[in-house]
Design a protein around this motif. Structure first.
Motif, PDB file in Angstrom:
ATOM      1  N   PRO A   1     -32.462 -48.311   0.532  1.00 19.33           N
ATOM      2  CA  PRO A   1     -33.457 -48.919   1.418  1.00 19.33           C
ATOM      3  C   PRO A   1     -33.999 -50.253   0.888  1.00 19.33           C
ATOM      4  N   SER A   2     -34.136 -50.377  -0.431  1.00 16.53           N
ATOM      5  CA  SER A   2     -34.656 -51.628  -0.987  1.00 16.53           C
ATOM      6  C   SER A   2     -33.686 -52.783  -0.726  1.00 16.53           C
ATOM      7  N   ARG A   3     -32.393 -52.506  -0.752  1.00 16.99           N
ATOM      8  CA  ARG A   3     -31.407 -53.535  -0.443  1.00 16.99           C
ATOM      9  C   ARG A   3     -31.529 -53.981   1.001  1.00 16.99           C
ATOM     10  N   VAL A   4     -31.817 -53.044   1.893  1.00 19.02           N
ATOM     11  CA  VAL A   4     -31.986 -53.384   3.303  1.00 19.02           C
ATOM     12  C   VAL A   4     -33.148 -54.351   3.477  1.00 19.02           C
ATOM     13  N   ARG A   5     -34.246 -54.117   2.753  1.00 20.19           N
ATOM     14  CA  ARG A   5     -35.406 -55.014   2.867  1.00 20.19           C
ATOM     15  C   ARG A   5     -35.067 -56.422   2.375  1.00 20.19           C
ATOM     16  N   VAL A   6     -34.286 -56.508   1.301  1.00 22.45           N
ATOM     17  CA  VAL A   6     -33.887 -57.817   0.791  1.00 22.45           C
ATOM     18  C   VAL A   6     -32.989 -58.536   1.798  1.00 22.45           C
ATOM     19  N   LEU A   7     -32.011 -57.809   2.332  1.00 18.88           N
ATOM     20  CA  LEU A   7     -31.108 -58.411   3.313  1.00 18.88           C
ATOM     21  C   LEU A   7     -31.866 -58.848   4.558  1.00 18.88           C
TER      22      LEU A   7
ATOM     23  N   ALA B   1     -25.989 -49.160   3.038  1.00 16.34           N
ATOM     24  CA  ALA B   1     -27.357 -49.525   3.415  1.00 16.34           C
ATOM     25  C   ALA B   1     -28.256 -48.295   3.491  1.00 16.34           C
ATOM     26  N   LEU B   2     -27.747 -47.206   4.030  1.00 15.59           N
ATOM     27  CA  LEU B   2     -28.546 -45.984   4.134  1.00 15.59           C
ATOM     28  C   LEU B   2     -28.930 -45.449   2.765  1.00 15.59           C
TER      29      LEU B   2
ATOM     30  N   VAL C   1     -18.507 -63.727  26.937  1.00 18.02           N
ATOM     31  CA  VAL C   1     -17.728 -62.622  26.361  1.00 18.02           C
ATOM     32  C   VAL C   1     -18.437 -61.281  26.571  1.00 18.02           C
ATOM     33  N   GLU C   2     -19.764 -61.255  26.391  1.00 23.72           N
ATOM     34  CA  GLU C   2     -20.579 -60.048  26.593  1.00 23.72           C
ATOM     35  C   GLU C   2     -20.078 -58.866  25.746  1.00 23.72           C
ATOM     36  N   ARG C   3     -19.846 -59.113  24.496  1.00 25.50           N
ATOM     37  CA  ARG C   3     -19.414 -58.035  23.598  1.00 25.50           C
ATOM     38  C   ARG C   3     -20.632 -57.275  23.092  1.00 25.50           C
ATOM     39  N   ALA C   4     -20.542 -55.955  23.107  1.00 26.89           N
ATOM     40  CA  ALA C   4     -21.656 -55.125  22.653  1.00 26.89           C
ATOM     41  C   ALA C   4     -21.751 -55.145  21.131  1.00 26.89           C
ATOM     42  N   ARG C   5     -22.964 -55.034  20.641  1.00 27.82           N
ATOM     43  CA  ARG C   5     -23.172 -54.950  19.202  1.00 27.82           C
ATOM     44  C   ARG C   5     -22.753 -53.564  18.693  1.00 27.82           C
ATOM     45  N   PRO C   6     -22.581 -53.435  17.374  1.00 27.05           N
ATOM     46  CA  PRO C   6     -22.207 -52.123  16.827  1.00 27.05           C
ATOM     47  C   PRO C   6     -23.255 -51.058  17.138  1.00 27.05           C
ATOM     48  N   HIS C   7     -22.772 -49.866  17.455  1.00 26.99           N
ATOM     49  CA  HIS C   7     -23.647 -48.707  17.647  1.00 26.99           C
ATOM     50  C   HIS C   7     -23.400 -47.757  16.483  1.00 26.99           C
ATOM     51  N   LEU C   8     -24.376 -47.669  15.580  1.00 29.96           N
ATOM     52  CA  LEU C   8     -24.221 -46.893  14.356  1.00 29.96           C
ATOM     53  C   LEU C   8     -25.264 -45.778  14.307  1.00 29.96           C
ATOM     54  N   PRO C   9     -24.910 -44.648  13.692  1.00 27.15           N
ATOM     55  CA  PRO C   9     -25.907 -43.590  13.509  1.00 27.15           C
ATOM     56  C   PRO C   9     -26.970 -44.056  12.517  1.00 27.15           C
ATOM     57  N   GLU C  10     -28.209 -43.745  12.808  1.00 26.31           N
ATOM     58  CA  GLU C  10     -29.326 -44.128  11.943  1.00 26.31           C
ATOM     59  C   GLU C  10     -29.299 -45.627  11.624  1.00 26.31           C
ATOM     60  N   PRO C  11     -29.370 -46.487  12.626  1.00 23.13           N
ATOM     61  CA  PRO C  11     -29.313 -47.926  12.371  1.00 23.13           C
ATOM     62  C   PRO C  11     -30.479 -48.384  11.505  1.00 23.13           C
ATOM     63  N   VAL C  12     -30.199 -49.350  10.633  1.00 25.43           N
ATOM     64  CA  VAL C  12     -31.233 -49.868   9.732  1.00 25.43           C
ATOM     65  C   VAL C  12     -31.827 -51.165  10.256  1.00 25.43           C
ATOM     66  N   ALA C  13     -31.235 -51.737  11.305  1.00 24.23           N
ATOM     67  CA  ALA C  13     -31.746 -52.979  11.888  1.00 24.23           C
ATOM     68  C   ALA C  13     -31.319 -53.053  13.351  1.00 24.23           C
ATOM     69  N   HIS C  14     -32.020 -53.866  14.103  1.00 17.48           N
ATOM     70  CA  HIS C  14     -31.712 -54.050  15.524  1.00 17.48           C
ATOM     71  C   HIS C  14     -31.720 -55.549  15.836  1.00 17.48           C
ATOM     72  N   ALA C  15     -30.940 -55.919  16.832  1.00 20.69           N
ATOM     73  CA  ALA C  15     -30.902 -57.319  17.279  1.00 20.69           C
ATOM     74  C   ALA C  15     -30.631 -57.334  18.779  1.00 20.69           C
ATOM     75  N   PRO C  16     -31.281 -58.229  19.506  1.00 23.04           N
ATOM     76  CA  PRO C  16     -31.080 -58.299  20.957  1.00 23.04           C
ATOM     77  C   PRO C  16     -29.826 -59.098  21.302  1.00 23.04           C
TER      78      PRO C  16
ATOM     79  N   ALA D   1     -23.779 -56.264   7.034  1.00 23.63           N
ATOM     80  CA  ALA D   1     -24.361 -55.197   6.214  1.00 23.63           C
ATOM     81  C   ALA D   1     -25.518 -54.509   6.922  1.00 23.63           C
ATOM     82  N   LEU D   2     -26.253 -55.243   7.743  1.00 23.69           N
ATOM     83  CA  LEU D   2     -27.363 -54.645   8.485  1.00 23.69           C
ATOM     84  C   LEU D   2     -26.896 -53.956   9.764  1.00 23.69           C
ATOM     85  N   GLY D   3     -25.614 -54.060  10.073  1.00 23.91           N
ATOM     86  CA  GLY D   3     -25.069 -53.346  11.223  1.00 23.91           C
ATOM     87  C   GLY D   3     -25.369 -53.964  12.568  1.00 23.91           C
ATOM     88  N   VAL D   4     -25.697 -55.265  12.607  1.00 20.65           N
ATOM     89  CA  VAL D   4     -26.001 -55.899  13.885  1.00 20.65           C
ATOM     90  C   VAL D   4     -24.843 -56.767  14.380  1.00 20.65           C
ATOM     91  N   HIS D   5     -23.776 -56.890  13.578  1.00 20.83           N
ATOM     92  CA  HIS D   5     -22.594 -57.646  13.984  1.00 20.83           C
ATOM     93  C   HIS D   5     -21.346 -57.019  13.389  1.00 20.83           C
TER      94      HIS D   5
END
Length: 273
Positions: free
Chosen positions: A79-85, A75-76, A139-154, A206-210
């Motif tokens: 960038p155009s693929r990230v916008r499509v996803l 994904a990094l 369950v309260e499982r934390a989302r992935p923590h990635l360097p330079e994340p390309v997306a965020h989700a609450p 792929a967006l790193g939110v799950h």
């Protein structure tokens, strides 16, 4: 004399027991028990996934981590693929979009006087959303923590709400609308449903939110919910003397030809057993 009297009472008691357990109410009860058993079996894969996630099973963590790192790196670099996803996961396959589609189908079913099918569709969608929300917050499982994340989700991560909503919504739309599709074209809606479910899962990871296991958990829980509500609907059909329909015909084939598909049909009778 007393022994003969006791022996004569036994067959009568057996006959009375069989009579009480052979009518339509007993048949409906047996079908409901079978539905519960099948639903429990369908929920076993999700329960196993839940146990592995909660116990932080090392092999599962390694798969989640490796997949997240590999897709994040891709994904990094694109960038155009990230916008499509992001467009597909946030617009086309967003839970709000899918639930609105289900809501439109429910309204259409009500105009066709398919009351029970409309209730099935609405309950399946709503219960899936509620169950997914409750499990996620337990369950309260934390989302992935990635360097330079390309997306965020609450919110929390397991199970994936997007994946679960895609599964329940695709199942509702498919099982309701399939009878309207000509037989030669029926592989097309199946392909669209599979593309939606798999595509949602891919975009979320792929967006790193799950994590991958979040998506699989959402799929499995969605399947369990659809199984439970579908078996109840099939029990109603059987209890009203309607034939059992293969999944390839949709839940209510009568919707394609009848203006009131759930009206009592001529000559229909309740099953005796």
């Amino acid at each position: 004399m007393a022994q003969r009297t006791a022996r004569s009472r036994c067959p009568a008691a057996v006959r009375a027991f069989l009579v009480r357990h052979s009518g339509p109410d007993a048949a409906f009860g047996r079908r409901m028990v079978l539905a519960v058993v099948v639903t429990a079996v369908a929920a076993v894969p999700f329960a196993l996934a839940l146990v592995l996630v909660v116990s932080r099973w090392p092999p599962l963590y390694r798969i989640d981590r490796a997949t997240a790192d590999r897709l994040h790196g891709a994904a990094l670099g694109h960038p155009s693929r990230v916008r499509v996803l992001d467009f597909f996961t946030g617009v086309v396959w967003d839970p709000v979009t899918l639930r609105l589609l289900v809501g439109a189908v429910v309204v259409w079913l009500l105009t066709r006087r398919a009351w029970r099918l409309a209730a099935w569709a609405g309950v399946t969608s709503a219960s899936g959303a509620l169950i997914g929300f409750l499990v996620k917050n337990v369950v309260e499982r934390a989302r992935p923590h990635l360097p330079e994340p390309v997306a965020h989700a609450p919110g929390f991560s397991f199970p994936s709400g997007h994946a679960m909503t895609a599964t329940t919504s695709a199942a509702v739309l498919l099982l309701v609308l399939l009878p309207l599709v000509p037989r030669p074209w029926r592989p097309v809606p199946w392909l669209l449903a599979a593309t939606t479910v798999l595509g949602v899962g891919y975009t979320r990871v792929a967006l790193g939110v799950h994590w991958v296991s979040d998506v699989v958990g959402g799929w499995l829980l969605g399947i369990a919910v659809v199984t439970a509500t579908t078996l109840v609907f099939e029990a109603w059909r059987a209890d009203t003397g309607r034939p059992r329909t293969p999944v390839g015909e949709g839940l209510e084939p009568e919707i394609a030809v009848a203006s009131a598909p759930e009206a009592p049909s001529e000559g229909a009778s309740r099953p005796a057993a």
